[in-house]
Design a protein around this motif. Sequence first.
Motif, PDB file in Angstrom:
ATOM      1  N   GLY A   1       0.833  -1.187   0.000  1.00  0.00           N
ATOM      2  CA  GLY A   1       0.000   0.000   0.000  1.00  0.00           C
ATOM      3  C   GLY A   1       0.871   1.241   0.000  1.00  0.00           C
ATOM      4  O   GLY A   1       2.095   1.173  -0.084  1.00  0.00           O
ATOM      5  N   SER A   2       0.256   2.398   0.101  1.00  0.00           N
ATOM      6  CA  SER A   2       1.012   3.649   0.162  1.00  0.00           C
ATOM      7  C   SER A   2       1.961   3.619   1.344  1.00  0.00           C
ATOM      8  O   SER A   2       1.604   3.153   2.423  1.00  0.00           O
ATOM      9  N   GLY A   3       3.167   4.112   1.132  1.00  0.00           N
ATOM     10  CA  GLY A   3       4.118   4.179   2.228  1.00  0.00           C
ATOM     11  C   GLY A   3       5.551   4.163   1.747  1.00  0.00           C
ATOM     12  O   GLY A   3       5.835   4.066   0.555  1.00  0.00           O
ATOM     13  N   LEU A   4       6.470   4.254   2.700  1.00  0.00           N
ATOM     14  CA  LEU A   4       7.903   4.236   2.449  1.00  0.00           C
ATOM     15  C   LEU A   4       8.425   2.832   2.716  1.00  0.00           C
ATOM     16  O   LEU A   4       8.102   2.226   3.745  1.00  0.00           O
ATOM     17  N   TYR A   5       9.237   2.332   1.793  1.00  0.00           N
ATOM     18  CA  TYR A   5       9.764   0.971   1.878  1.00  0.00           C
ATOM     19  C   TYR A   5      11.258   0.988   1.589  1.00  0.00           C
ATOM     20  O   TYR A   5      11.792   1.950   1.048  1.00  0.00           O
ATOM     21  N   SER A   6      11.920  -0.128   1.909  1.00  0.00           N
ATOM     22  CA  SER A   6      13.327  -0.282   1.562  1.00  0.00           C
ATOM     23  C   SER A   6      13.637  -1.742   1.251  1.00  0.00           C
ATOM     24  O   SER A   6      13.040  -2.645   1.824  1.00  0.00           O
ATOM     25  N   TRP A   7      14.551  -1.925   0.312  1.00  0.00           N
ATOM     26  CA  TRP A   7      15.178  -3.219   0.068  1.00  0.00           C
ATOM     27  C   TRP A   7      16.561  -3.115   0.683  1.00  0.00           C
ATOM     28  O   TRP A   7      17.287  -2.154   0.432  1.00  0.00           O
ATOM     29  N   VAL A   8      16.939  -4.082   1.494  1.00  0.00           N
ATOM     30  CA  VAL A   8      18.271  -4.122   2.093  1.00  0.00           C
ATOM     31  C   VAL A   8      18.987  -5.363   1.574  1.00  0.00           C
ATOM     32  O   VAL A   8      18.439  -6.465   1.642  1.00  0.00           O
ATOM     33  N   PHE A   9      20.175  -5.173   1.054  1.00  0.00           N
ATOM     34  CA  PHE A   9      21.039  -6.260   0.598  1.00  0.00           C
ATOM     35  C   PHE A   9      22.271  -6.234   1.488  1.00  0.00           C
ATOM     36  O   PHE A   9      22.910  -5.185   1.619  1.00  0.00           O
ATOM     37  N   GLU A  10      22.615  -7.367   2.129  1.00  0.00           N
ATOM     38  CA  GLU A  10      23.749  -7.387   3.060  1.00  0.00           C
ATOM     39  C   GLU A  10      24.658  -8.572   2.764  1.00  0.00           C
ATOM     40  O   GLU A  10      24.201  -9.714   2.647  1.00  0.00           O
ATOM     41  N   GLY A  11      25.970  -8.280   2.689  1.00  0.00           N
ATOM     42  CA  GLY A  11      26.964  -9.322   2.476  1.00  0.00           C
ATOM     43  C   GLY A  11      27.200 -10.123   3.739  1.00  0.00           C
ATOM     44  O   GLY A  11      27.288  -9.559   4.830  1.00  0.00           O
ATOM     45  N   THR A  12      27.330 -11.437   3.593  1.00  0.00           N
ATOM     46  CA  THR A  12      27.542 -12.294   4.760  1.00  0.00           C
ATOM     47  C   THR A  12      28.980 -12.235   5.254  1.00  0.00           C
ATOM     48  O   THR A  12      29.241 -12.511   6.419  1.00  0.00           O
ATOM     49  N   GLN A  13      29.905 -11.854   4.387  1.00  0.00           N
ATOM     50  CA  GLN A  13      31.314 -11.780   4.748  1.00  0.00           C
ATOM     51  C   GLN A  13      31.688 -10.386   5.242  1.00  0.00           C
ATOM     52  O   GLN A  13      32.223 -10.218   6.329  1.00  0.00           O
ATOM     53  N   THR A  14      31.404  -9.371   4.453  1.00  0.00           N
ATOM     54  CA  THR A  14      31.815  -7.997   4.781  1.00  0.00           C
ATOM     55  C   THR A  14      30.765  -7.248   5.585  1.00  0.00           C
ATOM     56  O   THR A  14      31.069  -6.220   6.177  1.00  0.00           O
ATOM     57  N   HIS A  15      29.541  -7.725   5.561  1.00  0.00           N
ATOM     58  CA  HIS A  15      28.382  -7.047   6.166  1.00  0.00           C
ATOM     59  C   HIS A  15      28.099  -5.699   5.510  1.00  0.00           C
ATOM     60  O   HIS A  15      27.380  -4.872   6.065  1.00  0.00           O
ATOM     61  N   HIS A  16      28.674  -5.490   4.329  1.00  0.00           N
ATOM     62  CA  HIS A  16      28.351  -4.301   3.533  1.00  0.00           C
ATOM     63  C   HIS A  16      26.859  -4.345   3.201  1.00  0.00           C
ATOM     64  O   HIS A  16      26.306  -5.411   2.934  1.00  0.00           O
TER      65      HIS A  16
END
Length: 82
Positions: free
Chosen positions: A57-72
């Motif tokens: 629905g309407s709103g603010l969202y985010s996709w988060v991608f995180e490395g398992t080694q560097t945690h970038h």
Amino acid sequence: VNTRFTMDIWGFAAGEHIGFWLNDINGPLAGTRQTYDIGPSGSASDLWFYPHEFDLGSGLYSWVFEGTQTHHQSILYFKVIE
């Protein structure tokens, strides 16, 4: 509406595994059960999804991608307006 969002992510170590998840203001909505190998470049281009498949629905969202080694993390923010 069948809007297609595309994303490019980078800054990960070559061959690093990443996890990813979709958030709204209350926390995670969906995520990976397994990690994804980012490949030799440490980046990925033209990743895509359709917001309507998640019934957003309407709103603010985010996709988060995180490395398992560097945690970038690569974090992509977007807003849905109905």
